[in-house]
Design a protein around this motif. Structure first.
Motif, PDB file in Angstrom:
ATOM      1  N   VAL A   8       0.856  -1.187   0.000  1.00 30.93           N
ATOM      2  CA  VAL A   8       0.000   0.000   0.000  1.00 30.93           C
ATOM      3  C   VAL A   8       0.894   1.240   0.000  1.00 30.93           C
ATOM      4  O   VAL A   8       1.810   1.354   0.825  1.00 30.93           O
ATOM      5  CB  VAL A   8      -0.926   0.025   1.227  1.00 30.93           C
ATOM      6  CG1 VAL A   8      -1.869   1.222   1.160  1.00 30.93           C
ATOM      7  CG2 VAL A   8      -1.728  -1.278   1.329  1.00 30.93           C
ATOM      8  N   PHE A   9       0.624   2.158  -0.923  1.00 34.52           N
ATOM      9  CA  PHE A   9       1.434   3.358  -1.078  1.00 34.52           C
ATOM     10  C   PHE A   9       0.552   4.588  -0.925  1.00 34.52           C
ATOM     11  O   PHE A   9      -0.588   4.609  -1.395  1.00 34.52           O
ATOM     12  CB  PHE A   9       2.084   3.402  -2.459  1.00 34.52           C
ATOM     13  CG  PHE A   9       2.918   2.189  -2.788  1.00 34.52           C
ATOM     14  CD1 PHE A   9       4.273   2.167  -2.526  1.00 34.52           C
ATOM     15  CD2 PHE A   9       2.327   1.065  -3.369  1.00 34.52           C
ATOM     16  CE1 PHE A   9       5.033   1.052  -2.831  1.00 34.52           C
ATOM     17  CE2 PHE A   9       3.082  -0.052  -3.680  1.00 34.52           C
ATOM     18  CZ  PHE A   9       4.448  -0.060  -3.407  1.00 34.52           C
ATOM     19  N   VAL A  20      -2.804   0.537  -4.240  1.00 33.23           N
ATOM     20  CA  VAL A  20      -2.559  -0.844  -3.815  1.00 33.23           C
ATOM     21  C   VAL A  20      -1.897  -1.610  -4.946  1.00 33.23           C
ATOM     22  O   VAL A  20      -2.285  -1.471  -6.114  1.00 33.23           O
ATOM     23  CB  VAL A  20      -3.881  -1.532  -3.416  1.00 33.23           C
ATOM     24  CG1 VAL A  20      -3.676  -3.024  -3.191  1.00 33.23           C
ATOM     25  CG2 VAL A  20      -4.455  -0.889  -2.165  1.00 33.23           C
ATOM     26  N   LYS A  21      -0.888  -2.404  -4.595  1.00 31.22           N
ATOM     27  CA  LYS A  21      -0.202  -3.252  -5.569  1.00 31.22           C
ATOM     28  C   LYS A  21      -0.267  -4.688  -5.063  1.00 31.22           C
ATOM     29  O   LYS A  21       0.256  -5.007  -3.993  1.00 31.22           O
ATOM     30  CB  LYS A  21       1.247  -2.806  -5.732  1.00 31.22           C
ATOM     31  CG  LYS A  21       1.964  -3.408  -6.934  1.00 31.22           C
ATOM     32  CD  LYS A  21       3.323  -2.729  -7.130  1.00 31.22           C
ATOM     33  CE  LYS A  21       4.005  -3.174  -8.409  1.00 31.22           C
ATOM     34  NZ  LYS A  21       5.307  -2.475  -8.608  1.00 31.22           N
ATOM     35  N   VAL A  22      -0.941  -5.545  -5.809  1.00 28.47           N
ATOM     36  CA  VAL A  22      -1.083  -6.965  -5.441  1.00 28.47           C
ATOM     37  C   VAL A  22      -0.074  -7.771  -6.263  1.00 28.47           C
ATOM     38  O   VAL A  22      -0.125  -7.764  -7.499  1.00 28.47           O
ATOM     39  CB  VAL A  22      -2.518  -7.465  -5.703  1.00 28.47           C
ATOM     40  CG1 VAL A  22      -2.619  -8.963  -5.404  1.00 28.47           C
ATOM     41  CG2 VAL A  22      -3.516  -6.679  -4.854  1.00 28.47           C
ATOM     42  N   MET A  23       0.831  -8.451  -5.557  1.00 29.30           N
ATOM     43  CA  MET A  23       1.880  -9.244  -6.198  1.00 29.30           C
ATOM     44  C   MET A  23       1.498 -10.726  -6.170  1.00 29.30           C
ATOM     45  O   MET A  23       0.939 -11.215  -5.183  1.00 29.30           O
ATOM     46  CB  MET A  23       3.206  -9.052  -5.462  1.00 29.30           C
ATOM     47  CG  MET A  23       3.502  -7.630  -5.012  1.00 29.30           C
ATOM     48  SD  MET A  23       3.860  -6.513  -6.372  1.00 29.30           S
ATOM     49  CE  MET A  23       5.437  -7.179  -6.916  1.00 29.30           C
ATOM     50  N   TYR A  29       1.641  -8.564 -11.458  1.00 29.08           N
ATOM     51  CA  TYR A  29       1.062  -7.753 -10.391  1.00 29.08           C
ATOM     52  C   TYR A  29      -0.078  -6.914 -10.957  1.00 29.08           C
ATOM     53  O   TYR A  29      -0.181  -6.685 -12.159  1.00 29.08           O
ATOM     54  CB  TYR A  29       2.117  -6.849  -9.744  1.00 29.08           C
ATOM     55  CG  TYR A  29       2.684  -5.779 -10.650  1.00 29.08           C
ATOM     56  CD1 TYR A  29       2.033  -4.549 -10.807  1.00 29.08           C
ATOM     57  CD2 TYR A  29       3.873  -5.996 -11.352  1.00 29.08           C
ATOM     58  CE1 TYR A  29       2.544  -3.575 -11.639  1.00 29.08           C
ATOM     59  CE2 TYR A  29       4.399  -5.014 -12.190  1.00 29.08           C
ATOM     60  CZ  TYR A  29       3.727  -3.810 -12.328  1.00 29.08           C
ATOM     61  OH  TYR A  29       4.240  -2.839 -13.161  1.00 29.08           O
ATOM     62  N   GLY A  30      -0.939  -6.467 -10.050  1.00 33.73           N
ATOM     63  CA  GLY A  30      -2.038  -5.586 -10.429  1.00 33.73           C
ATOM     64  C   GLY A  30      -2.102  -4.402  -9.491  1.00 33.73           C
ATOM     65  O   GLY A  30      -1.634  -4.470  -8.349  1.00 33.73           O
ATOM     66  N   ALA A  92      -7.141  -4.298  -8.709  1.00 34.36           N
ATOM     67  CA  ALA A  92      -5.843  -4.952  -8.894  1.00 34.36           C
ATOM     68  C   ALA A  92      -6.015  -6.380  -9.408  1.00 34.36           C
ATOM     69  O   ALA A  92      -5.248  -6.840 -10.266  1.00 34.36           O
ATOM     70  CB  ALA A  92      -5.072  -4.951  -7.577  1.00 34.36           C
ATOM     71  N   LEU A  93      -7.040  -7.081  -8.928  1.00 30.25           N
ATOM     72  CA  LEU A  93      -7.271  -8.460  -9.381  1.00 30.25           C
ATOM     73  C   LEU A  93      -7.753  -8.496 -10.828  1.00 30.25           C
ATOM     74  O   LEU A  93      -7.371  -9.390 -11.596  1.00 30.25           O
ATOM     75  CB  LEU A  93      -8.272  -9.151  -8.457  1.00 30.25           C
ATOM     76  CG  LEU A  93      -7.809  -9.356  -7.002  1.00 30.25           C
ATOM     77  CD1 LEU A  93      -8.899 -10.061  -6.196  1.00 30.25           C
ATOM     78  CD2 LEU A  93      -6.500 -10.135  -6.936  1.00 30.25           C
ATOM     79  N   TRP A  94      -8.586  -7.546 -11.226  1.00 29.20           N
ATOM     80  CA  TRP A  94      -8.994  -7.465 -12.636  1.00 29.20           C
ATOM     81  C   TRP A  94      -7.787  -7.133 -13.515  1.00 29.20           C
ATOM     82  O   TRP A  94      -7.652  -7.651 -14.639  1.00 29.20           O
ATOM     83  CB  TRP A  94     -10.085  -6.412 -12.813  1.00 29.20           C
ATOM     84  CG  TRP A  94     -11.466  -6.889 -12.483  1.00 29.20           C
ATOM     85  CD1 TRP A  94     -12.181  -6.629 -11.351  1.00 29.20           C
ATOM     86  CD2 TRP A  94     -12.299  -7.720 -13.291  1.00 29.20           C
ATOM     87  NE1 TRP A  94     -13.407  -7.237 -11.405  1.00 29.20           N
ATOM     88  CE2 TRP A  94     -13.510  -7.913 -12.582  1.00 29.20           C
ATOM     89  CE3 TRP A  94     -12.147  -8.317 -14.536  1.00 29.20           C
ATOM     90  CZ2 TRP A  94     -14.559  -8.687 -13.094  1.00 29.20           C
ATOM     91  CZ3 TRP A  94     -13.197  -9.081 -15.042  1.00 29.20           C
ATOM     92  CH2 TRP A  94     -14.376  -9.263 -14.330  1.00 29.20           C
TER      93      TRP A  94
END
Length: 405
Positions: A8-9, A20-23, A29-30, A92-94
C-alpha cells in the motif's frame, strides 16, 4: 496464481492518492486505487492491518469469491473506508486477470458497446462571463458537453471555483482544520439562472450543459431549481440534494423534468437501489474507487440498465488514473453508459507516477488494447511526493449553521 504480497502506497503529487499493488507468485502484479479524500490513512490501516493478511496465499483469479469474502465475510459491511479498500483489491485483481489473459479488462467484461467514451469537461469562473469563456474554449477543443460552475457574488468561496485562490492543500495553513466556507442559497439562486440563460445565448443549443449543486439545497429548493432551469435543457443537474433519505428525490422528480444525477458518495448498490428502481434519477454517478471496484460498479450498471438509468461515473481529481482506467473499461462495455466526468490527466508529477497513454480527441477517449487496466504505478517516483494531511472544507450557512459541502 497465488497472492504473495500486498503493498500500500500513499503519495501526494498535488493531492493525496492511496495505491494498492497486489503481487503474485507468477510475477504478474495488479494495481488499484483506494483514495478516500480526507480519510486516506484510515483506508491504509484497513488494508494493511485487516485485509492484506487475509488474502496472502489466495488464488488471484478468484475475483468474485474474494469480493464476497471481503464484503460478506465481515459483520460491519459497506461504508466508504471498507468499500474503498475492497475496490482497490478488486481493481488490482482485474488488472492481474487481464494481464494473465493478455487482454484488456473490457474484453473480460464482455467486449465493447461503443468505440469511444464521451467526456464532459469543467468550466469554472469567478464571473459568469469567465465561466462561459472557459466553456467556449472546451467546445473549441472538441468537447460536446461542459459542466458550468460560477462564483456566487457575495460569498468568499464557491464550490468548484477556486480560480487563482489557494487549493485545498494550501488552505489548511492558518485556517481551521478543515477549512470552513460560507453558503447562501438565496445568493446562489440569484446567480445560477443568469449563468445558464447567458450560456445558452452564447454557446447555442448544440452543446450539452451540466451543473453540480453539490447537495446545497433542500428537496423543495432543488425542485424549484430544476423547474427554473428547464428552459435551458441541461443534460443533468447533479447532486441537487442529499439523498440519505431517498424519498427526498420524489419531491424533486414530481416538480421538474430536468434530468437528475447523483451517486458520487455511494458505496454500494443499496444506497442507490430505490432511486434507480423508482426511476427518480436519470444518471448514476458512483465511482469504482468508492463503490467496490469494477465488480461493485458493474452490478450497479446492470441494475440501472433495467430502469433506463445511465451511468456517469464520478471523475474528480482525487480519483487516480487507475480509477479513470477502471471507468474507461466499464464505460466502453456498459450498454447503458451515459457520459464520463473529466478534469484532465493531472500534472507532470501525477503522470510520472501513473504512466498511461490515453488521448483525448474531440471530447472523447478511445480505449487502448493494453492487457489489464492499461495504467502502471512507479514506486520510485511516488516516494518523491510524501503524504500531506489534508481535509475537504466544511460548509456553514451565514448564521453559522453547519451545512452540506
Amino acid at each position: 496464481m497465488k497472492i504473495e504480497e500486498i503493498k500500500v502506497f500513499v503519495c501526494s503529487p498535488g493531492r493525496n492518492f492511496v495505491t494498492v499493488k497486489v503481487m503474485t507468485d507468477s510475477g504478474i502484479y495488479g494495481i488499484g486505487d483506494a483514495t478516500l479524500n480526507g480519510r486516506e490513512m484510515a483506508v491504509v490501516t484497513c488494508l494493511e492491518e485487516h485485509i492484506a493478511p487475509c488474502l496472502i496465499g489466495r488464488d488471484a483469479h478468484d475475483i468474485e469469491d474474494i469480493w464476497q469474502y471481503l464484503y460478506k465475510g465481515v459483520y460491519w459491511r459497506k461504508g466508504p473506508i471498507n468499500m474503498a479498500a475492497i475496490a482497490a483489491i478488486d481493481m488490482a485483481l482485474w488488472d492481474i486477470k487481464g494481464k494473465a489473459a493478455n487482454m484488456p479488462v473490457y474484453q473480460l467484461l464482455g467486449g465493447k458497446s461503443r468505440t469511444a467514451v464521451t467526456l464532459y469537461a469543467h468550466a469554472s469562473g469567478d464571473t459568469i462571463e469567465d465561466t462561459i469563456d472557459k466553456a467556449q474554449a472546451h467546445i473549441d477543443a472538441g468537447f460536446k458537453a461542459v459542466r458550468l460552475q460560477a462564483a456566487v457574488p457575495g460569498l468568499e468561496v464557491t464550490y468548484g471555483v477556486l480560480g487563482d485562490k489557494k487549493d485545498y492543500f494550501e488552505l489548511q495553513g492558518n485556517r481551521p482544520l478543515p477549512p470552513e466556507e460560507p453558503w447562501s442559497t438565496q445568493k446562489y439562486f440569484t446567480m445560477v439562472e443568469d449563468l445558464f440563460k447567458q450560456a445558452r445565448a452564447r454557446l447555442g443549443n448544440n452543446v450539452h450543459l451540466l451543473h453540480d449543486v453539490h447537495s446545497r439545497l433542500t428537496p423543495i429548493e432543488s425542485a424549484r431549481l430544476g423547474k427554473l432551469l428547464e428552459p435551458y435543457n441541461l443534460l443533468f443537474l447533479e447532486d441537487a440534494s442529499v439523498a440519505e433519505n431517498q424519498e427526498n428525490y420524489k419531491v424533486i422528480r414530481h416538480h421538474t423534468t430536468t434530468p437528475l444525477a447523483i451517486g458520487e458518495t455511494y458505496n454500494t448498490i443499496w444506497e442507490c437501489k430505490n432511486l434507480i428502481q423508482d426511476q427518480l434519477i436519470d444518471y448514476i454517478r458512483a465511482a469504482a474507487t468508492h463503490a467496490g471496484g469494477i465488480t461493485g460498479l458493474r452490478r450497479i450498471a446492470d441494475f440501472a440498465n433495467i430502469y433506463n438509468v445511465k451511468t456517469a461515473p464520478h471523475g474528480a481529481p482525487d480519483l487516480s488514473p487507475i480509477c479513470f482506467a477502471a471507468h474507461m473499461h466499464l464505460n466502453i462495455w456498459a450498454p447503458n453508459f451515459g457520459i464520463q466526468e473529466f478534469v484532465g490527466f493531472g500534472n507532470e508529477q501525477l503522470n510520472e507516477i501513473f504512466p498511461h497513454r490515453y488521448e483525448v480527441k474531440n471530447g472523447t477517449v478511445a480505449i487502448l488494447d493494453a492487457p489489464g487496466l492499461g495504467v502502471d504505478f512507479d514506486e520510485s517516483a511516488a516516494q518523491k511526493y510524501p503524504y500531506k494531511r489534508s481535509y475537504l472544507p466544511v460548509s456553514r450557512l451565514e448564521d453559522g449553521t453547519v451545512w452540506n459541502w
